[in-house]
Scaffold this active site. Structure first.
Site, PDB file in Angstrom:
ATOM      1  N   HIS B   7       0.827  -1.207   0.000  1.00  0.00           N
ATOM      2  CA  HIS B   7       0.000   0.000   0.000  1.00  0.00           C
ATOM      3  C   HIS B   7       0.860   1.255   0.000  1.00  0.00           C
ATOM      4  O   HIS B   7       2.044   1.219   0.338  1.00  0.00           O
ATOM      5  CB  HIS B   7      -0.964   0.043   1.198  1.00  0.00           C
ATOM      6  CG  HIS B   7      -0.302   0.134   2.544  1.00  0.00           C
ATOM      7  ND1 HIS B   7       0.024  -0.969   3.301  1.00  0.00           N
ATOM      8  CD2 HIS B   7       0.100   1.196   3.285  1.00  0.00           C
ATOM      9  CE1 HIS B   7       0.589  -0.593   4.437  1.00  0.00           C
ATOM     10  NE2 HIS B   7       0.651   0.730   4.460  1.00  0.00           N
ATOM     11  N   HIS B  79       4.071   7.130   3.610  1.00  0.00           N
ATOM     12  CA  HIS B  79       5.011   6.017   3.457  1.00  0.00           C
ATOM     13  C   HIS B  79       4.539   5.051   2.378  1.00  0.00           C
ATOM     14  O   HIS B  79       3.409   5.121   1.904  1.00  0.00           O
ATOM     15  CB  HIS B  79       5.248   5.282   4.788  1.00  0.00           C
ATOM     16  CG  HIS B  79       4.075   4.528   5.337  1.00  0.00           C
ATOM     17  ND1 HIS B  79       3.210   5.060   6.272  1.00  0.00           N
ATOM     18  CD2 HIS B  79       3.624   3.269   5.094  1.00  0.00           C
ATOM     19  CE1 HIS B  79       2.287   4.153   6.588  1.00  0.00           C
ATOM     20  NE2 HIS B  79       2.509   3.059   5.886  1.00  0.00           N
ATOM     21  N   GLU B 130       7.814   0.990   4.913  1.00  0.00           N
ATOM     22  CA  GLU B 130       7.322  -0.043   5.821  1.00  0.00           C
ATOM     23  C   GLU B 130       7.518  -1.393   5.151  1.00  0.00           C
ATOM     24  O   GLU B 130       7.263  -1.544   3.947  1.00  0.00           O
ATOM     25  CB  GLU B 130       5.821   0.183   6.109  1.00  0.00           C
ATOM     26  CG  GLU B 130       5.226  -0.854   7.053  1.00  0.00           C
ATOM     27  CD  GLU B 130       3.731  -0.638   7.338  1.00  0.00           C
ATOM     28  OE1 GLU B 130       3.087   0.136   6.601  1.00  0.00           O
ATOM     29  OE2 GLU B 130       3.221  -1.251   8.298  1.00  0.00           O
TER      30      GLU B 130
END
Lengths: 134, 134
Positions: B7, B79, B130
């Site tokens: 994502h 992010h 991430e």
């Protein structure tokens, strides 16, 4: 209207160093650099299977990412590109809803040879959005 | 090592307004808001078929996105999350290469109930990364 997430574009000051980091440190599949003088950038594509990241470095005078790198000298996330089936229909719907299309409102040929438009980040919570007709 | 693009996270100051824009103006498939008090955010998921966008709004005190929104009051890309098969192996490889893992270096349980780690943006050209074990 929004189709797939085509790519996330990350502007970097040093494309060779960034490509090495993504390839060697993160273990990603990284393309050779591709100069796109018409777009004012050199691009490295990172193939993630379902989508991709594009690392962008300024090329030539008046690069569209030069101002971004002046504000963010280390680099950073520059835009997100979503696919649409019909870019003129998408544009008309967005303009009718009050959103601003950058430039003269006419689609340009993007880095993948397909029609693209950019939407004003102030209308989308600080995110520069590219639409690409696929 | 890097798997799929799981994502892109976009921090916004007003989640209801952002969800309405993505749903009504951009015509995206938008979830109901999900408060995640353990993560200090409320999330709306945007399903793009191949990947997703997560819109994040601060929740409670000490939200991890509060400082970002102070610097970027309109919102912005926060992010990018990539999938990895083995998060401990990924961490050890990154640390051996000199990259910094945020926090104490131990994976936490992320918003999807899976182990996650965040990497220092200074080691990745201004992008907060991430990693999520899938």
């Amino acid at each position: 209207m929004l189709g797939k997430l085509n790519h996330v574009a990350i502007a970097v000051p040093d494309l060779a160093a960034a490509a090495a980091t993504y390839g060697d440190v993160l273990g990603a599949k990284v393309s050779e650099p591709q100069p796109l003088p018409d777009h004012g950038v050199t691009v490295v594509f990172i193939d993630l299977g379902n989508s991709k990241v594009e690392l962008l470095e300024p090329l030539g005078e008046d690069s569209p990412i030069a101002a971004f790198l002046e504000k963010n000298p280390a680099g950073g996330m520059h835009h997100v590109c979503y696919e649409v089936a019909d870019i003129l229909a998408a544009r008309d719907r967005l303009v009718a809803a009050g959103a601003r299309v950058l430039g003269d409102g006419q689609p340009k040929t993007g880095a993948h040879g397909k029609p693209v438009l950019f939407l004003h980040p102030k209308d989308f919570f600080g995110t520069l959005i590219e639409l690409e007709q696929v």
